[in-house]
Design a protein around this motif. Structure first.
Motif, mmCIF file in Angstrom:
data_model
loop_
_atom_site.group_PDB
_atom_site.id
_atom_site.type_symbol
_atom_site.label_atom_id
_atom_site.label_comp_id
_atom_site.label_asym_id
_atom_site.label_seq_id
_atom_site.Cartn_x
_atom_site.Cartn_y
_atom_site.Cartn_z
ATOM 1 N N ALA A 250 -1.924 -41.198 -3.740
ATOM 2 C CA ALA A 250 -1.164 -42.241 -3.461
ATOM 3 C C ALA A 250 -1.528 -42.404 -1.843
ATOM 4 O O ALA A 250 -1.755 -43.502 -1.487
ATOM 5 C CB ALA A 250 0.190 -42.201 -3.646
ATOM 6 N N ARG A 287 5.705 -42.798 -4.411
ATOM 7 C CA ARG A 287 6.174 -44.397 -4.505
ATOM 8 C C ARG A 287 6.665 -44.724 -3.068
ATOM 9 O O ARG A 287 6.424 -45.667 -2.829
ATOM 10 C CB ARG A 287 7.258 -44.419 -5.374
ATOM 11 C CG ARG A 287 6.964 -44.383 -6.945
ATOM 12 C CD ARG A 287 7.957 -44.492 -8.006
ATOM 13 N NE ARG A 287 7.181 -44.442 -9.203
ATOM 14 C CZ ARG A 287 7.850 -45.039 -10.360
ATOM 15 N NH1 ARG A 287 9.155 -45.248 -10.286
ATOM 16 N NH2 ARG A 287 7.455 -44.969 -11.577
ATOM 17 N N HIS A 290 3.600 -45.821 -1.740
ATOM 18 C CA HIS A 290 3.152 -47.291 -2.153
ATOM 19 C C HIS A 290 4.096 -48.331 -1.755
ATOM 20 O O HIS A 290 3.626 -49.414 -1.325
ATOM 21 C CB HIS A 290 3.449 -47.284 -3.910
ATOM 22 C CG HIS A 290 2.352 -46.326 -4.452
ATOM 23 N ND1 HIS A 290 2.708 -45.643 -5.833
ATOM 24 C CD2 HIS A 290 0.915 -46.104 -4.155
ATOM 25 C CE1 HIS A 290 1.605 -44.863 -5.823
ATOM 26 N NE2 HIS A 290 0.555 -45.102 -5.261
ATOM 27 N N ILE A 295 1.538 -51.753 -2.057
ATOM 28 C CA ILE A 295 0.966 -51.496 -3.241
ATOM 29 C C ILE A 295 1.827 -51.904 -4.325
ATOM 30 O O ILE A 295 2.984 -51.293 -4.497
ATOM 31 C CB ILE A 295 0.262 -50.009 -3.422
ATOM 32 C CG1 ILE A 295 -0.977 -49.600 -2.415
ATOM 33 C CG2 ILE A 295 -0.190 -49.485 -5.006
ATOM 34 C CD1 ILE A 295 -1.246 -48.439 -2.459
ATOM 35 N N ILE A 297 2.878 -51.046 -8.126
ATOM 36 C CA ILE A 297 2.609 -49.809 -9.123
ATOM 37 C C ILE A 297 2.635 -50.311 -10.859
ATOM 38 O O ILE A 297 3.018 -51.648 -10.877
ATOM 39 C CB ILE A 297 3.710 -48.882 -8.998
ATOM 40 C CG1 ILE A 297 5.119 -49.270 -9.426
ATOM 41 C CG2 ILE A 297 3.929 -48.149 -7.698
ATOM 42 C CD1 ILE A 297 6.156 -48.192 -9.724
#
Length: 529
Positions: A250, A287, A290, A295, A297
């Motif tokens: 990630a 996460r 992200h 980003i 997911i």
């Protein structure tokens, strides 16, 4: 993300109850994640701070350095204080320190007093510099989308490349983009999720996919930028942040400007037998990265339907979507970043199978109206009859058009036969183009009867989801996973790979990257979603 024409009128009280139950079931998992760290979380900090490369045997320097730290002072305090204290004491940079540590020429200890304060300050500055690169990439993505534009409307057409050789993947990805793909997914090499290290450099040999590495990310992103400029639309890039190195991958995605990452809260547990505690700790950090990187997911609920019956287990997909939503939002992700997964996997020989698929797809769209749902094509019931497969893919595309899915993965008529050729992809894209051109706005005229088959089935699945969530709240999420609730896979909390890489945090635990990510990040002004 979707208009009212793509939504069913679900019982509002039941929907609210489902989300409350998902939060109740998820809160103990979040507390568990907050109380632990893993080797991959600590290595992610070192990567943010700029440590890269590998020794002559191919072992990354982040692994070498963390292993030495862990051997001397344990994992429970975090890597930051011992590493930056050692850098100050020796005058070495991160790479030099890792090299000395690998040869046993440096020892680590936990600083106290002023030395600890100095180590905190220096490590925080290094983490901030890494996150500044992530932030810059997020701003650059927005700038490029404004310059080049992007695919008009939804769904985004998502197409896979997976040769094993990054230098073969690149021309295939560029050709797919020129043929109409909006998102290119580079499938990861089989088994990489079980590696507790991230390979270095450009790779030319993979198994049913290409290794996820920083250099492979950089090469593919540069190639798609070149094609985006030619096409006048921004082409998004996807890879996988899962497995034992989820936080590191990630982090690399944020540093190399990937746009989407497959990142499910339970996929690694269920289908790769990775320890549940390891997975939940790693997925929370990943996460948060992200969220910071902007980003999107993609979650993995479609995988449940490859092992469990798509009708009988439909409610487990909905429950997983609700859990993924809770975990994602708790980590800082917004609705537009939630590519919640579901799939067209009902046995086509079952009477009313198409109506059931519509019901399940509309249920997902109605529960998550602002999320770019990821709609997955048929795989389990593809038989090798390519003509039947092409027809099934057309029906799948039609459901996507009717229900306003956000991300549509292109189905291949050669699924379960061969790795697709470029010609297979061209035919598959032609199928999508025909359906979307002929029926893309059919949702305007599609209004299921409130008491008809489709609406009734959707309410039934929602009710079954609430029942299951109540049981999970009573028994606990870890016990539900151990009992085979999802995908029929039984995964006990004390089993699976990677548990030895987990540590309960000590009172003096410090990780500046986790600290900075915990603070969160609002979307930059003018960001394009």
């Amino acid at each position: 993300m979707s208009s009212p024409m793509h939504q069913l009128k679900l019982p509002a009280q039941t929907v609210r109850k489902a989300r409350r139950l998902a939060a109740r079931a998820g809160e103990p998992i979040v507390e568990l994640a907050r109380a632990h760290t893993t080797v991959s979380v600590e290595r992610a900090l070192l990567r943010l701070a700029g440590l890269q490369g590998a020794d002559e045997e191919g072992t990354p320097w982040v692994n070498r350095l963390l292993d030495a730290v862990r051997g001397d002072v344990g994992l429970e305090h975090g890597a930051a204080l011992p590493v930056w204290h050692a850098m100050s004491s020796t005058g070495l940079d991160l790479l030099g320190l890792a090299q000395k540590a690998a040869s046993g020429d440096v020892r680590f200890d936990l600083p106290t007093g002023r030395a600890a304060v100095a180590a905190r300050s220096r490590s925080r500055a290094s983490a901030k510099a890494g996150l500044a690169r992530v932030d810059a990439n997020r701003r650059l993505r927005t700038k490029l989308i404004k310059r080049w534009g992007e695919a008009p409307g939804r769904p985004w057409i998502y197409l896979i490349v997976a040769t094993g050789d990054i230098f073969e993947d690149i021309p295939q990805a560029q050709a797919a983009a020129r043929s109409g793909a909006d998102v290119i997914a580079v499938i990861r090499s089989t088994g990489q999720s079980l590696l507790d290290f991230v390979p270095e450099g450009a790779t030319r040999e993979g198994f049913a996919g290409t290794y996820a590495t920083s250099e492979n990310f950089r090469l593919m992103r540069a190639a798609l930028d070149e094609t985006s400029a030619q096409l006048g639309r921004y082409v998004r890039l996807t890879n996988y942040a899962s497995g034992l190195c989820m936080p590191e991958i990630a982090t690399l995605a944020g540093l190399e400007r990937l746009d989407m990452m497959l990142n499910d809260s339970m996929y690694g547990i269920l289908f790769r037998d990775i320890n549940p505690i390891r997975t939940f700790v790693d997925q929370r950090f990943s996460r948060q990265i992200h969220a910071r990187a902007g980003i999107i997911i993609n979650t993995g609920e479609d995988n449940y339907l490859t092992t469990a019956d798509a009708v009988e287990a439909a409610h487990t997909v909905t429950v997983s979507q609700l859990m993924n939503e809770y975990f994602a939002k708790e980590a800082g992700l917004e609705d537009w970043q939630l590519g919640l997964g579901h799939a067209f996997e009902i046995n086509p020989d079952l009477p009313d199978s198409f109506r059931l698929e519509l019901a399940h797809a509309l249920l997902a769209r109605s529960l998550f109206p602002d999320a770019p749902l990821k709609w997955m094509p048929p795989t389990r019931h593809m038989t090798g009859d390519i003509f039947r497969g092409y027809l099934l893919d057309a029906f799948f595309n039609l459901v996507g058009a009717l229900t306003g899915q956000g991300i549509l993965l292109v189905g291949m008529m050669t699924e379960a036969v061969v790795t697709p050729w470029l010609s297979d992809r061209d035919l598959a894209l032609a199928n999508v183009r025909y359906v979307m051109n002929a029926a893309g706005n059919l949702g305007e005229d599609f209004h299921p009867a409130p008491d008809g088959f489709i609406a009734t089935r959707a309410r039934q699945v929602l009710a079954e989801s609430v029942d299951l969530l109540e049981r999970i709240c009573d028994d606990g999420m870890l016990n539900a996973i151990a009992d085979g609730t999802f995908g029929l896979m039984r995964r006990p909390a004390d089993g699976g790979r990677g548990l030895d890489g987990v540590a309960a945090k000590a009172d003096d635990y410090f990780n500046p990257a986790a600290e900075l990510l915990e603070a969160g990040l609002a979307a930059p002004s003018g960001e394009v979603h």
